[in-house]
Write an enzyme that holds these catalytic residues in place. Sequence first.
Site: not given
Length: 186
Positions: A62, A106, A140
């Site tokens: 990652r 989003h 986050g």
Amino acid sequence: MNGGVVVLASGTGSLFQAILDSEIGPMVCCLVTDVPDCGAVEIARSAGIPVQTVTLTGRLSRDDWNRDLVTAVARWNPALIVSAGFMRILGPLFVDAFPNRIINSHPALLPEFPGAHAVRDALKAGVTRTGCTIHFVDHGVDTGPIIVQESVEIEPHDTEAELHERIKAVERVLLPATIKQLLQSN
Ligand code: GAR
């Protein structure tokens, strides 16, 4: 801020298309994707926008993938990085490389329904209203400072696809307008 706009997308690319069709379309300098054959890539090719593909294959950690993503984006020295249907979580390595320069659209009224299945989760929860949020990206998942939100009513027999399409119709207007505002304020 004095560079252009880099868009990150993994899917159909209808938000990307809306950005290109808007006043700030000429500011888009590159599409960065993790999915080499997605709709967004087709759109970029038709529009003559450079594409950089950074896939997360098994051989990459990652962190290495995030480093490759930083390299792909940094060469454009963008004023703003816009996640428009990019379906991977951006790691701290990437987020810290571009402080206050990454925004995400989003399909829910954050902090409600973060994550990859926001529309499905809103339907499951039985709420009567959802919407979309444009926010800065932090460490986050969909938790960064909110810039703007707009609600969308949920109709009694909405399918996930129908509801998502109505949310996207709002995102296609709100996202280019927000990018324009952010570019002007810097
Ligand atoms: C948009 O609804 C965007 O908010 C969502 O993917 C869709 C992209 O549509 N993003 C996320 O869910 C990120 N967690 P598109 O491929 O038609 O532009």
